[in-house]
Motif scaffolding. Structure first.
Motif, short mmCIF file in Angstrom:
data_model
loop_
_atom_site.label_atom_id
_atom_site.label_comp_id
_atom_site.label_asym_id
_atom_site.label_seq_id
_atom_site.Cartn_x
_atom_site.Cartn_y
_atom_site.Cartn_z
N GLU A 106 0.82 -1.20 0.00
CA GLU A 106 0.00 0.00 0.00
C GLU A 106 0.86 1.26 0.00
N TYR A 107 2.01 1.19 0.65
CA TYR A 107 2.91 2.34 0.68
C TYR A 107 3.54 2.55 -0.71
N SER B 68 2.21 1.84 -3.56
CA SER B 68 1.18 2.46 -4.41
C SER B 68 1.02 3.94 -4.08
N ALA B 69 1.03 4.27 -2.80
CA ALA B 69 0.89 5.66 -2.39
C ALA B 69 2.07 6.51 -2.89
#
Length: 691
Positions: A493-494, A496-497
């Motif tokens: 998720e990081y 992607s962020a």
């Protein structure tokens, strides 16, 4: 008594009786109202007591406990930073800071003179801190002084009973490499500012927290920061500690492995020296940044505690901008390095293959004479790139037109951010007819295209853009998003962020005809053997590249590029790679006011040589220790067999039959020349005033 008198007397008696009756009625009404009021008040009081004693009993009990329990923060250490080989770059060291606890009802003013003397501060400094945090909650300890000395710690312990408002907290502070090594890439940390607290990204931070302020420290702050803990202590009515309760441990920040190679970084730092500018080295196969240097630099250790006002003002007012990461933030006309992009546009459009010009020191176009630095004679595409003939590219640009040039330049990432995972990247400028109308509300003039053809005029680029673009061209049109942290080592998720936060041209594939690819890469290789960078030739290494001299005054005044006046000297560019096709490393140098681009070629050669030497050492060691096939970066070593190449490493990405595929026990030995060149033309090129 007459009739009138009796009537008057009777009327007066009746009036008095009626009045008494009305006066007797009013107190009864008031009494009733008063009774209802008393009942209502009692009901409110009873309801309030019920809420306090029954409904909110737990909440008030917790608040009561808070009056005798103090939370002392346990600050989480930031994650460490390592280079690609696991060598430590940024560490932490133990430190003690003093915090001020503001107890309810306790007047701090009488204690301030003694506190100031013991902590080697002034009362005015303490008042300034109290003013700065005046809006902070009373229960929040205020940072009074960071990284206190042993004698200051002893002072606090000696006066703990009389000044319980002083509290010490153990924490870890950043320890950066000396001499500003990779400072602009790594960044620095500092106390969160009021402006940052108003930013949604910092909504979970509190005044006094330490955050990343630039570079990797800022981009990956959420991972590096960790999570603070606390310990609960019992205090008496005077705020003195009388016992200890539980402890909530802090969670250290995540360690990060950077893509940079400490050996290549050191070579780049030494090559650039005290020159103003930047060097960026990248693996074009992956986009991994191997080195990034910016000069002048700064010492991030000065920020580890709290930088002084005078030192900070000196940094931000320095005209050479030491806090600016010139590798991603300095934009300048790219000069003749842009001719590689022009060559792609001309060849892909089918124009440059049979395009020839007779260079007699320049060309007259649209009623204006555009100068070239030499009389090159008849020039075609195969000679125009290594000789860097301006006349050829003037006329090629006029033939293509600005929008065709812009189409290929945009496809190669010019005029837009690369998406590197570092804050505040600059997009650069790539002009077009649409750009002129949008920016200046006017049409684009054909004469302006001529200057763009040699990387002058409105076009502007950063070193990271040119490294990615030219490395992508040499890789057959495959461009990768540059990055300084290995993405596969980040939480999904990081990761992607981060892609969303640092948007840019990213990964891209630009189809380049193989024949055109060979012409361009051979031309860049000839630049370092008989062209404008022949003085930087590396024996035994397939070293290719392109020089660029970006005039800061005007192109016709060539003397300006070697002027003794610093501000009038041209910016010197060079983008080099090894090997020429499917390179394993591409290096861009921007030497601000460095003069001719050939000077920057010498700096790139040092970095390329350091990289190749390291790869050769690694290959030799690995082959000796492990007879099985092993992968080292992009180079495969094979044991001797009848089907192999006698133990020579093979690049599996090189096209079949490409001489660059047979390397040393070096992937970087010079291949035989792909095409025979005119020897007289080579002799002329050697005599060319390089730029």
């Amino acid at each position: 008594m007459n009739l009138w008198g009796r009537f008057a007397k009777k009327s007066s008696a009746q009036d008095a009786s009626d009045l008494l009756t009305r006066e007797g009625d009013l107190p009864a009404i008031k009494l009733t109202i008063f009774q209802y009021v008393i009942v209502a008040v009692m009901a409110v009081l009873i309801f309030g007591l019920w809420r306090l004693q029954v409904v909110n009993a737990e909440s008030w009990r917790a608040l009561a406990e808070a009056n005798r329990i103090r939370k002392v923060p346990i600050l989480a250490p930031r994650g460490q930073l390592f280079d690609r080989d696991g060598r430590l770059l940024v560490d932490n060291y133990p430190s003690v800071s003093c915090f001020l606890v503001r107890e309810q009802g306790h007047n701090l003013e009488p204690d301030l003179p003694l506190i100031a003397r013991g902590l080697h501060m002034t009362v005015d400094q303490i008042h300034a801190i109290l003013k700065k945090y005046r809006t902070a909650p009373k229960y929040q300890p205020l940072p009074l002084k960071q990284d206190i000395t042993p004698d200051e710690q002893e002072f606090i312990e000696a006066h703990r009973d009389e000044m319980p408002e002083l509290e010490t907290v153990d924490e870890q502070r950043r320890l950066y490499p000396k001499d500003g090594f990779a400072a602009n890439l790594i960044g620095y940390v500092g106390e969160v500012s009021e402006e940052m607290l108003n930013d949604p990204r910092y909504e979970y931070y509190e005044p006094g927290d330490v955050v990343g302020k630039s570079g990797v420290e800022e981009a990956y702050d959420a991972l590096l920061r960790g999570q603070d803990g606390s310990r609960d202590v019992l205090v008496d009515s005077h705020g003195r500690e009388v016992g200890k309760l539980g402890t909530e441990r802090s969670k250290p920040g995540q360690n990060l492995r950077l893509t940079i190679d400490m050996d290549i970084q050191r070579a780049a730092e030494n090559a650039l020296g005290d020159r103003e500018g930047a060097i960026v080295a990248m693996d074009p196969h992956t986009g991994e940044i191997l080195a990034m240097v910016s000069r002048p630099t700064f010492d991030p250790n000065a920020f580890a505690v709290k930088i002084g006002r005078d030192e900070w003002n000196k940094l931000i007012t320095d005209p050479d901008h030491p806090l600016l990461n010139k590798a991603i933030q300095a934009q300048s006309p790219p000069g003749s390095t842009f001719k590689v992009i022009m060559s792609v546009a001309g060849l892909q459009e089918g124009v440059a293959q049979n395009f020839k010009v007779n260079c007699q020191g320049g060309a007259t176009l649209y009623g204006h004479f555009y100068a070239c630095d030499k009389h090159h004679g008849e020039v075609d595409i195969e000679h125009a790139l290594p000789w860097s003939c301006d006349t050829f590219y003037y006329m090629l640009a006029a033939r293509l037109g600005i929008d065709t040039v812009a189409k290929y330049a945009h496809a190669l990432g010019m005029g837009q951010k690369t998406g590197i995972d570092l804050p505040d990247e600059i997009a650069g400028v790539m002009p077009s007819t649409e750009w002129a109308m949008k920016q200046y509300h006017r049409k684009w003039y054909a004469g302006e295209t001529v200057s763009v053809g040699i990387g002058q005029g409105a076009v502007a680029a950063t070193p990271i853009q040119l490294a990615r673009a030219l490395g992508g061209i040499a890789s057959g049109g495959v461009l990768k998003r540059p990055h300084v942290v290995f993405p596969d080592e980040l939480p999904a998720e990081y990761r992607s962020a981060m892609r969303d936060s640092f948007s840019g041209s990213g990964d891209a594939t630009i189809p380049i005809n193989p024949d055109n690819w060979e012409i361009i890469t051979d031309g860049m290789a000839e630049t370092t053997t008989s062209g404008t960078a022949f003085a930087s030739h590396l024996e035994g290494i397939d070293f290719a590249g392109k020089t660029g001299t970006a005039q800061v005054v005007n192109h016709s005044a060539g003397v300006k590029s070697v002027s003794s006046i610093k501000s009038e000297r041209a910016n010197a560019w060079f983008v080099g790679m090894a090997p020429r096709r499917n390179p394993d490393i591409v290096v861009a140098v921007f030497w601000q006011h460095g003069g001719w681009g050939a000077g920057s070629a010498h700096l790139v050669a040092k970095v390329i040589e350091a990289y190749v030497d390291k790869q050769r050492r690694l290959n030799n060691n690995l082959v000796a220790e492990k007879p099985q096939p092993v992968e080292v970066g992009a180079v495969w070593s094979q044991p001797n067999d009848s089907k192999g190449l006698g133990g020579k490493p093979i690049d599996p990405r090189a096209p079949k039959g490409d001489p660059a595929a047979t390397a040393f026990a070096g992937h970087f030995f010079l291949p035989p020349p792909a095409k025979a060149k005119n020897e007289n033309a080579k002799a002329d090129a050697l005599a060319t005033v390089v730029h």
